[in-house]
Design a protein around this motif. Sequence first.
Motif, short mmCIF file in Angstrom:
data_model
loop_
_atom_site.label_atom_id
_atom_site.label_comp_id
_atom_site.label_asym_id
_atom_site.label_seq_id
_atom_site.Cartn_x
_atom_site.Cartn_y
_atom_site.Cartn_z
N ARG A 142 0.88 -1.04 0.10
CA ARG A 142 -0.11 -0.09 -0.16
C ARG A 142 0.82 1.28 0.01
NH1 ARG A 142 -5.14 -1.44 4.25
NH2 ARG A 142 -5.68 -3.18 2.82
N TYR A 143 1.09 1.70 -1.03
CA TYR A 143 2.25 2.56 -1.41
C TYR A 143 1.59 4.00 -0.82
CZ TYR A 143 -0.98 4.04 -5.36
OH TYR A 143 -1.98 4.07 -6.04
N MET A 144 2.55 4.98 -0.20
CA MET A 144 2.07 6.11 0.24
C MET A 144 2.71 7.29 -0.57
SD MET A 144 2.78 5.19 4.23
CE MET A 144 2.33 6.88 4.84
N SER A 145 2.10 8.55 -0.35
CA SER A 145 2.90 9.56 -1.30
C SER A 145 4.21 9.83 -1.07
CB SER A 145 1.98 10.97 -0.92
OG SER A 145 1.95 11.09 0.55
N ALA A 146 4.57 9.51 0.11
CA ALA A 146 6.01 9.88 0.47
C ALA A 146 7.04 8.92 -0.13
CB ALA A 146 6.16 9.58 2.02
N GLU A 147 6.43 7.56 -0.62
CA GLU A 147 7.26 6.58 -1.18
C GLU A 147 7.32 6.77 -2.61
OE1 GLU A 147 4.96 3.42 0.79
OE2 GLU A 147 6.66 2.61 1.32
N LEU A 148 6.20 7.61 -3.16
CA LEU A 148 6.20 7.74 -4.56
C LEU A 148 7.01 9.06 -4.74
CD1 LEU A 148 2.45 7.44 -5.46
CD2 LEU A 148 4.53 6.52 -6.53
N GLU A 149 7.07 10.03 -3.72
CA GLU A 149 8.17 11.24 -3.79
C GLU A 149 9.35 10.69 -3.92
OE1 GLU A 149 8.50 15.40 -3.47
OE2 GLU A 149 7.09 14.36 -4.22
N GLU A 150 9.87 9.83 -3.08
CA GLU A 150 11.26 9.43 -2.96
C GLU A 150 11.63 8.62 -4.13
OE1 GLU A 150 13.76 9.86 -0.76
OE2 GLU A 150 12.40 11.40 0.00
N ALA A 151 10.62 7.77 -4.65
CA ALA A 151 10.93 6.90 -6.07
C ALA A 151 11.13 7.94 -7.04
CB ALA A 151 9.95 6.12 -6.54
N PHE A 152 10.39 9.26 -7.13
CA PHE A 152 10.55 10.16 -8.02
C PHE A 152 12.11 10.84 -8.07
CE2 PHE A 152 10.21 14.40 -10.04
CZ PHE A 152 9.30 14.30 -11.04
N LEU A 153 12.21 11.17 -6.85
CA LEU A 153 13.66 11.59 -6.64
C LEU A 153 14.87 10.78 -6.83
CD1 LEU A 153 13.02 13.73 -3.20
CD2 LEU A 153 13.01 14.67 -5.40
N ARG A 154 14.71 9.44 -6.55
CA ARG A 154 15.76 8.76 -6.94
C ARG A 154 15.97 8.68 -8.45
NH1 ARG A 154 12.97 5.02 -3.60
NH2 ARG A 154 12.58 3.66 -5.55
N TRP A 155 14.96 8.56 -9.36
CA TRP A 155 14.92 8.64 -10.77
C TRP A 155 15.34 10.19 -11.44
CZ3 TRP A 155 16.12 6.43 -14.77
CH2 TRP A 155 15.69 6.61 -16.28
N SER A 156 15.09 10.94 -10.52
CA SER A 156 15.41 12.30 -11.01
C SER A 156 17.05 12.37 -10.89
CB SER A 156 14.83 13.34 -10.14
OG SER A 156 13.43 13.54 -10.48
N ALA A 157 17.54 11.95 -9.72
CA ALA A 157 19.02 11.81 -9.74
C ALA A 157 19.65 11.06 -10.60
CB ALA A 157 19.19 11.57 -8.28
N LEU A 158 19.04 10.00 -11.19
CA LEU A 158 19.91 9.01 -12.21
C LEU A 158 19.68 9.50 -13.28
CD1 LEU A 158 18.33 5.38 -11.05
CD2 LEU A 158 20.73 6.03 -11.22
N LYS A 159 18.43 10.20 -13.61
CA LYS A 159 18.34 10.72 -15.21
C LYS A 159 18.81 12.10 -15.57
CE LYS A 159 13.85 12.42 -14.97
NZ LYS A 159 12.52 12.55 -15.70
N ASN A 160 19.07 12.83 -14.42
CA ASN A 160 19.42 14.47 -14.51
C ASN A 160 20.61 14.46 -13.63
OD1 ASN A 160 17.47 15.40 -16.22
ND2 ASN A 160 16.00 15.17 -14.46
N PRO A 161 22.21 13.92 -13.86
CA PRO A 161 23.19 13.94 -13.11
C PRO A 161 23.53 15.34 -12.99
CG PRO A 161 23.45 12.43 -14.80
CD PRO A 161 22.14 13.03 -15.07
N VAL A 162 23.61 16.01 -11.69
CA VAL A 162 24.07 17.28 -11.51
C VAL A 162 25.36 17.77 -12.22
CG1 VAL A 162 22.71 17.54 -9.36
CG2 VAL A 162 24.85 16.78 -9.16
N ASP A 163 26.20 16.79 -12.41
CA ASP A 163 27.21 17.36 -13.17
C ASP A 163 27.15 17.80 -14.44
OD1 ASP A 163 29.61 16.99 -11.18
OD2 ASP A 163 28.93 14.83 -11.18
#
Length: 260
Positions: free
Chosen positions: A97-118
């Motif tokens: 039973r997913y929660m909004s916080a877990e979706l948010e964290e999953a979104f952030l993990r993917w963002s960090a992978l696809k958009n490297p800050v360097d």
Amino acid sequence: MQDRKDILLPVFTRLGDYAAKYGVISEGELRWLIREALKSLTRDDRAELEKRLEGDLEDIIFRSITSRDDKISLFSPDMQTKVNYQGEIFYCLPTHRYMSAELEEAFLRWSALKNPVDTLKDVVIEFMNKAGYHIQEQKSSLLSGYRYIELFAIKSSEKHIRIAVLSSIKFVPRLMNDAITTTIDAIAVPTESTPAPFISFFREYDVGDTVIWVVDVEKRTLDPFIGIAPDDDIEANFANPEKARKAVSVWMKKMSMLDF
């Protein structure tokens, strides 16, 4: 003779452990995880499996995990529950039973992978150089476990800008809660798959005098999202400032109608 599908057991074990740990994984992150896990196979093993399974192994494993009818192993994780969140597709364990916080964290993990800050940083530096600035200082820091980069760009003793480069607009609220935010003049974030993350941010947060710029890595351009550029040369180097500001204005009008 050993069934060659048994070779995939370590792959499915690795993916299953990750799924159990987080419960929610974006499609992009899941495909990335599969590619990383498959690196443990030899070229010959992979070629033989693709021949036997009749297709691309990455796609076959993805479908085995996310669909009901394409299972190739009893050890394949089941992530058939599909959710659209902020313009990205996510998969969840069926009993989770997913929660909004877990979706948010999953979104952030993917963002960090696809958009490297360097990568984002390089585009921002190019942009600032064109506006007559040079980067006097840059440093990497962690924000809730994710990297971000701070740049100090200087043009003269009166014109200098401290810029935070983040992997997503969704990281900005976390930066705002950090004391260092008081020293940040501009925040640079990448484009997203849809406007949804920007609209959500616009509705919920106020960054005060800090300006936010949007980086298009593919086009290697910047445009304004919130705030007025502190320098005419910066404004002149935006790709489509009028179009960007018009889009924000349209969002504001639509939100006002919804709120009403």
